[in-house]
Enzyme design. Structure first.
Site, PDB file in Angstrom:
ATOM      1  N   GLU B  66     -72.722  15.388  37.554  1.00  0.00           N
ATOM      2  CA  GLU B  66     -74.068  14.797  37.469  1.00  0.00           C
ATOM      3  C   GLU B  66     -74.590  14.292  38.807  1.00  0.00           C
ATOM      4  OE1 GLU B  66     -71.833  14.549  35.085  1.00  0.00           O
ATOM      5  OE2 GLU B  66     -72.929  15.338  33.372  1.00  0.00           O
ATOM      6  N   HIS B 135     -73.462   8.628  23.438  1.00  0.00           N
ATOM      7  CA  HIS B 135     -74.247   9.871  23.429  1.00  0.00           C
ATOM      8  C   HIS B 135     -75.595   9.699  22.732  1.00  0.00           C
ATOM      9  CE1 HIS B 135     -70.240  11.383  24.314  1.00  0.00           C
ATOM     10  NE2 HIS B 135     -70.726  12.565  24.598  1.00  0.00           N
TER      11      HIS B 135
END
Ligand SMILES: Cc1ncc(C[n+]2csc(CCOP(=O)(O)OP(=O)(O)O)c2C)c(N)n1
Lengths: 336, 330
Positions: B66, B135
């Site tokens: 990321e 999540h």
């Protein structure tokens, strides 16, 4: 690949006389600018955090003579030496350091954040490790442009322990990006000695994990640095991918100017400082007959004049008007 | 322009929007984990077909990285490209926050306007799909709290398509949030793509008694609440913010000036949330004209739970929105 024999494996390019003198000019510029910075801070005319790069001047000087104006660099808070070698104008640089509206960034960046895209100086970050992921993006753009542009990204030895280093080397390798990772290993990360924080005896060995060449170079030797930089830059330019260069060096003035170096011995410091790379290289140019005393004295004097002029220009410049506070947040003014 | 319409999901809408930008401008590039067709075109298929159409150089699947994804997007943006980066889930922005907050958001300011990062970061999120605490978070307030970023969260396919086009062409970094629960929402949309300007809310339903301000999938719940309220003779004005930062102060203030009552509903936790900012602004602007205290609805102050009844209870419900609106009238 990374080995104790340092730059073995590098096809050693040798700088011609003019290039050697140009490397010296950049080193002298960095050294004199450092001396002036410390003097101005001590005098109280300027207040700023100063992360001196003195002692590391060979690295950007020998690298940048291999670069074109289109090539780009990213660096860190300890990066004024990198900026000067790449050609950021002294006046703009000093005005930025002084927080003036005439500075590279209108005074909004400051000494830790010099940016000057016109000189290819794309980023100075104050976040350890963050120069690398962004350099990859610039290199990706160079590749998409089908250009021969190369990106140099500078960082310290401590930064090789942060995640961004590992993510960046991996991505640069799998995407074969035209980037050179330049680790300026000055033995310390803030106050922590290299070996206490780093799992390998040479950072260049980490290149093996990422499938790229890695070299440990004497970062205080202009010839070794020039050859290593030339090889890495050529490789990047030819589309063969990234290289990790670990450049062994030493910082003369601690982590931040004013720190008392309690974390190293007086002997260690004295020994390193006795080998001032600019003084040594100057002497060598003379003994080799590459330059005359007169030639070098003229170079030094011109730099001294330019620096004094830049300091006066900076301190005589206006501060940014308060109306600048809320500009440049977005492209368009008045978004909020 | 043709008046023809077709059925589209939010997934398809974002895909069409990106594809149209890539066709119009060779500088638009896409990167992220699994975004290429060989890897499935994104985990829910938002980027499906793009690499086949525009090539692997412009649509690059990345490693799981990321920080490096965001860095590559920022650098490429500085280098003249318009990257559309996918961070698979909003929670994964946490490992790239340095890049987003310290670099993308600030480079224009800190360089005095010399560099900028005109990029889009797309991400999905939302409770309700049994994905648990790491999540599912709506973290938009973090990004709204950062000068230099814009934050867009569409609630329906037409907006999603029009907004992604504007986000890609915007000169500043845009956080583009897609709610996983809303992905499948299918509506008729015009065949022709019309960009929707950032910073403009949509008055979806006019009303006179109370203004309900919402966005993302929670807006659909506000709409259902309005149907309930109508049965009781309460006329709700419905505002879909669409862009959360900069939010459309003018439209919201004008509406609440008219109704005198406001309910703000979002999925993120209520404390320190977007609702607090809007409520504070409304009382600054409309003190004395308000007919009731402003109501803010959001999740309770806890991580998103896994177990179904807990997860369901976590997200603002139609009933809660209707009850809050009712309470402003009594
Ligand atoms: C992410 C992050 N952590 C910590 C710091 C504080 N800090 C600034 S410089 C530094 C040491 C970095 O050492 P090194 O990478 O070796 O570079 P050097 O300063 O020696 O040139 C630290 C810990 C920071 N700026 N950013």
């Amino acid at each position: 690949m990374a080995s104790t024999s340092q730059t073995s494996g590098i096809n050693a390019a040798v700088p011609d006389a003019a290039t050697q003198i140009e490397i010296y000019r950049r080193m002298s510029l960095i050294s004199q600018n450092d001396e002036a910075s410390r003097r101005v801070i001590r005098s109280g005319r300027l207040m700023m955090p100063y992360y001196s790069g003195k002692g590391q001047e060979v690295i950007p000087s020998a690298i940048s003579v291999n670069l074109t104006d289109e090539d780009q660099i990213c660096t860190i808070y300890r990066g004024i030496h990198d900026m000067l070698a790449k050609g950021v104008p002294l006046n703009d640089l000093w005005a930025e350091i002084a927080g003036r509206v005439t500075g590279t960034c209108k005074g909004k960046g400051g000494p830790m954040h010099i940016t000057h895209p016109k000189s290819g100086a794309m980023l100075t970050t104050g976040i350890v490790g963050s120069s690398m992921p962004i350099a990859n993006g610039l290199a990706w753009a160079a590749k998409l442009d089908n250009s021969k542009r190369v990106v140099i990204t500078n960082f310290g030895d401590g930064a090789s322990n942060i995640g961004a280093f590992h993510e960046s080397l991996n991505l640069a390798s799998v995407w074969k990006l035209p980037v050179v990772f330049v680790c300026q290993n000055n033995r310390f990360a803030e106050h922590t000695r290299y070996a206490k924080g780093t799992s390998v005896d040479q950072i260049s060995k980490r290149a093996i994990s990422y499938g790229m060449p890695g070299y440990t170079v004497d970062g205080n030797d202009p010839f070794a640095m020039y050859a290593a930089a030339n090889a890495a830059i050529t490789r990047a330019r030819e589309g063969e991918g990234p290289t990790l260069l670990e450049c062994m060096t030493f910082r003369f003035w601690g982590h931040v100017f004013g720190d008392d170096d309690f974390y190293m011995t007086k002997e260690e410091k004295a020994e390193a400082m006795a080998k001032d790379p600019t003084i040594l290289f100057r002497a060598r140019l003379l003994t080799d007959g590459t330059a005359t005393e007169d030639q070098l004295a003229k170079i030094d004097a011109k730099i001294a004049t330019d620096i004094e002029a830049a300091i006066e220009y900076a301190l005589g410049s206006e501060m940014p008007p308060v109306s600048e506070l809320t500009t440049d947040v977005y492209a368009e003014a008045g978004v909020f | 322009m043709s008046a023809e319409t077709k059925k589209l999901t939010i997934i398809g809408a974002v895909n069409e929007g990106i594809a149209s930008c890539m066709a119009a401008d060779p500088k638009v590039i896409v990167l992220g984990e699994d975004v290429g067709d060989l890897e499935g075109g994104g985990i829910v298929g938002v980027t499906r077909g793009l690499s086949a159409k525009f090539g692997d150089e412009r649509v690059r699947s990345t490693p799981i990285t990321e920080q490096a994804i965001m860095g590559a997007a920022i650098g490429a943006a500085m280098g003249g490209y318009k990257p559309v980066a996918e961070i698979m889930l909003m929670n994964f922005t946490t490992v790239a926050m340095d890049m987003i907050i310290n670099h993308a958001a600030k480079c224009r300011y800190m360089s005095g306007g010399q560099t900028s990062a005109p990029l889009v970061v797309r991400m999905m999120t939302g409770a309700g799909i049994s994905a648990g605490g790491q999540h599912s978070d709506f973290l938009e307030a973090w990004f709204c709290h950062t000068p230099g970023l814009k934050v867009v969260i569409p609630s329906n396919p037409e907006d999603a398509r029009g907004l992604i086009v504007s986000a890609i062409n915007d000169p500043d970094p845009v956080i583009f949030v897609e709610c996983s629960r809303a992905y499948g929402t299918t509506t008729d949309v015009p065949v022709d793509i019309t960009p929707i300007p950032l910073g403009k809310a949509k008055i979806v339903q006019e009303g006179t008694d109370v203004t309900i301000i919402s966005y993302s999938e929670i807006f659909a719940r506000a709409k259902l609440a309005a149907v309930e309220l109508a049965k009781e003779g309460i006329s709700a004005e419905l505002i879909d913010l669409r862009t959360i930062s900069p939010w459309d102060r003018e439209a919201v203030i004008a509406s609440v000036a008219k109704t005198g009552r406001a309910v703000i509903a979002h999925e993120a936790v209520r404390s320190f949330g977007v609702g607090a900012e809007i409520a504070a602004t409304l009382q600054e602007e409309l003190f004395g004209k308000l007919k009731a205290p402003i109501k803010r609805l959001g999740a309770a102050f806890n991580p998103v739970p896994f177990s179904k009844p807990l997860e369901t209870a976590h997200v603002v419900s139609v009933e809660q929105i209707a009850a809050a609106a009712r309470s402003t009238l009594t």
